[in-house]
Design an enzyme around this catalytic site. Sequence first.
Site, PDB file in Angstrom:
ATOM      1  N   ARG A 189       0.840  -1.185   0.000  1.00  0.00           N
ATOM      2  CA  ARG A 189       0.000   0.000   0.000  1.00  0.00           C
ATOM      3  C   ARG A 189       0.882   1.244   0.000  1.00  0.00           C
ATOM      4  O   ARG A 189       2.017   1.214   0.475  1.00  0.00           O
ATOM      5  CB  ARG A 189      -0.912   0.017   1.223  1.00  0.00           C
ATOM      6  CG  ARG A 189      -1.782  -1.239   1.373  1.00  0.00           C
ATOM      7  CD  ARG A 189      -2.485  -1.257   2.719  1.00  0.00           C
ATOM      8  NE  ARG A 189      -3.373  -2.396   2.872  1.00  0.00           N
ATOM      9  CZ  ARG A 189      -3.019  -3.569   3.379  1.00  0.00           C
ATOM     10  NH1 ARG A 189      -1.767  -3.759   3.806  1.00  0.00           N
ATOM     11  NH2 ARG A 189      -3.888  -4.563   3.486  1.00  0.00           N
ATOM     12  N   LYS A 214      -1.635  -3.163  13.162  1.00  0.00           N
ATOM     13  CA  LYS A 214      -2.719  -3.893  13.800  1.00  0.00           C
ATOM     14  C   LYS A 214      -2.249  -5.194  14.434  1.00  0.00           C
ATOM     15  O   LYS A 214      -2.858  -5.690  15.378  1.00  0.00           O
ATOM     16  CB  LYS A 214      -3.836  -4.181  12.804  1.00  0.00           C
ATOM     17  CG  LYS A 214      -3.435  -4.966  11.578  1.00  0.00           C
ATOM     18  CD  LYS A 214      -4.653  -5.235  10.709  1.00  0.00           C
ATOM     19  CE  LYS A 214      -4.278  -5.916   9.403  1.00  0.00           C
ATOM     20  NZ  LYS A 214      -4.105  -5.018   8.309  1.00  0.00           N
ATOM     21  N   HIS A 301      -3.322   2.268  -5.962  1.00  0.00           N
ATOM     22  CA  HIS A 301      -4.100   1.052  -5.745  1.00  0.00           C
ATOM     23  C   HIS A 301      -4.113   0.182  -7.005  1.00  0.00           C
ATOM     24  O   HIS A 301      -4.120  -1.052  -6.918  1.00  0.00           O
ATOM     25  CB  HIS A 301      -5.528   1.399  -5.347  1.00  0.00           C
ATOM     26  CG  HIS A 301      -6.343   0.209  -4.946  1.00  0.00           C
ATOM     27  ND1 HIS A 301      -6.192  -0.402  -3.720  1.00  0.00           N
ATOM     28  CD2 HIS A 301      -7.294  -0.497  -5.614  1.00  0.00           C
ATOM     29  CE1 HIS A 301      -7.011  -1.434  -3.640  1.00  0.00           C
ATOM     30  NE2 HIS A 301      -7.691  -1.519  -4.777  1.00  0.00           N
ATOM     31  N   ARG A 304      -1.105  -1.919  -7.021  1.00  0.00           N
ATOM     32  CA  ARG A 304      -1.267  -3.045  -6.089  1.00  0.00           C
ATOM     33  C   ARG A 304      -2.040  -4.176  -6.773  1.00  0.00           C
ATOM     34  O   ARG A 304      -1.681  -5.354  -6.657  1.00  0.00           O
ATOM     35  CB  ARG A 304      -2.010  -2.538  -4.860  1.00  0.00           C
ATOM     36  CG  ARG A 304      -2.200  -3.523  -3.720  1.00  0.00           C
ATOM     37  CD  ARG A 304      -2.618  -2.721  -2.489  1.00  0.00           C
ATOM     38  NE  ARG A 304      -3.304  -3.526  -1.491  1.00  0.00           N
ATOM     39  CZ  ARG A 304      -2.699  -4.274  -0.575  1.00  0.00           C
ATOM     40  NH1 ARG A 304      -1.373  -4.354  -0.568  1.00  0.00           N
ATOM     41  NH2 ARG A 304      -3.396  -4.947   0.317  1.00  0.00           N
ATOM     42  N   HIS A 327      -3.437  -9.189   3.307  1.00  0.00           N
ATOM     43  CA  HIS A 327      -4.863  -9.438   3.517  1.00  0.00           C
ATOM     44  C   HIS A 327      -5.034 -10.563   4.530  1.00  0.00           C
ATOM     45  O   HIS A 327      -4.154 -11.399   4.710  1.00  0.00           O
ATOM     46  CB  HIS A 327      -5.535  -9.832   2.200  1.00  0.00           C
ATOM     47  CG  HIS A 327      -5.681  -8.699   1.253  1.00  0.00           C
ATOM     48  ND1 HIS A 327      -6.088  -8.859  -0.054  1.00  0.00           N
ATOM     49  CD2 HIS A 327      -5.460  -7.362   1.399  1.00  0.00           C
ATOM     50  CE1 HIS A 327      -6.124  -7.684  -0.661  1.00  0.00           C
ATOM     51  NE2 HIS A 327      -5.746  -6.765   0.200  1.00  0.00           N
ATOM     52  N   TYR A 336      -0.538 -24.717   6.607  1.00  0.00           N
ATOM     53  CA  TYR A 336      -0.168 -23.890   5.461  1.00  0.00           C
ATOM     54  C   TYR A 336       0.253 -22.515   5.925  1.00  0.00           C
ATOM     55  O   TYR A 336       1.215 -21.934   5.442  1.00  0.00           O
ATOM     56  CB  TYR A 336      -1.358 -23.803   4.508  1.00  0.00           C
ATOM     57  CG  TYR A 336      -1.012 -23.443   3.086  1.00  0.00           C
ATOM     58  CD1 TYR A 336      -1.909 -22.729   2.310  1.00  0.00           C
ATOM     59  CD2 TYR A 336       0.199 -23.817   2.515  1.00  0.00           C
ATOM     60  CE1 TYR A 336      -1.621 -22.391   1.000  1.00  0.00           C
ATOM     61  CE2 TYR A 336       0.503 -23.491   1.215  1.00  0.00           C
ATOM     62  CZ  TYR A 336      -0.401 -22.775   0.456  1.00  0.00           C
ATOM     63  OH  TYR A 336      -0.104 -22.440  -0.838  1.00  0.00           O
TER      64      TYR A 336
END
Length: 355
Positions: A189, A214, A301, A304, A327, A336
């Site tokens: 981003r 976060k 964007h 991206r 994401h 995995y």
Amino acid sequence: MSAMDPIESFRESYVLRSQSDAAENTVKRHVRHLRKFEMWLQDRGKEITGEIEVEDDLLRFHRWMKQRGAGTKCPECETMADPFEDLCPDCGADVSEGEPVGYSEGTIKNATGAISKFFQIQRPDDPNPVDQWETTGSDGKWSITTEKKRATREGVFYLESDEVDQLIEAADGFRDKLIIRILVSTGMRRSECISLRLRDVEPDQKYILIYERKNDDYRKVGFRSDKLARDLQMWIDHYREQEYGAAESDYLFPPDGKGNSDHLGETVVRDIVVEAAESAGIQDDYGTDAMGRTQHLVTPHALRATFAVQCAKNGIPAPMVKEALGHHSLNVTDIYTSVIDDDAADMIRRDGPSF
């Protein structure tokens, strides 16, 4: 309330733009919904100024409002407690075992409209998640109905390899070319790009560490391009030291002296991409926002999205691309996930797009 608070800034901009008494009542409702959305996001470790994804954020918030967004009924006195509170405001009882109460479809629709208006006014350069999807009924199903969808036909706008080359060639100066190359070669981003510190970049190893607030952690993103590796090293060793404020900054891209930030601004990055696309003759528009400003297709964007599409074309599995993009909506098995960090960096370093 701090002047830097994004929702308060939205309120002031909305009233100023509308210049009517009716706007005051409307924006009060918007602000109430936005505060609820902000608290819901923060409870999940996200911010209203961060990337808002349709399925992972907007649809989940829609579902949450329908199920318990209005609050919880206290099992002792039946007073409604705020959904973010653990104790009843009247009797002080624990409301965790109380009955959750959701909002009506009308209220949820108004909340969705508030989020859309917030993006139109406060974040006009970012993809509006509500513009991408709209409700089709009380069952909560959604369908794509955007100007951008109609303009691009497939709903995902990205550049072909020759267009990326044209974009980089048209960019003004070493720094701007490098920024475009970083965005399209890693899928990061623009906010992540300007937040990179010198210690996060390893040109010789072809990887970059991106801090995720976060999670209070880093994700490791590899890149394939030898040209990017050379340009990063050249920037660090030579060109960067010529930038304003470079000596006092530990960011990869120091501030340009036009603001109070310690690093380059997000708007600068957007302008770099938009103007380079216009110079290259590959820019296109798909409408205007609520302020009458032109909406461009070639933006950070879009770079991206270009990274993601090119990775997919090169055969990199979706879970690997999702990890590189940062994401969190893809469900993968625990085993995995345990190997995805290094595998994603290694595979993209080997098979990712090289510009």
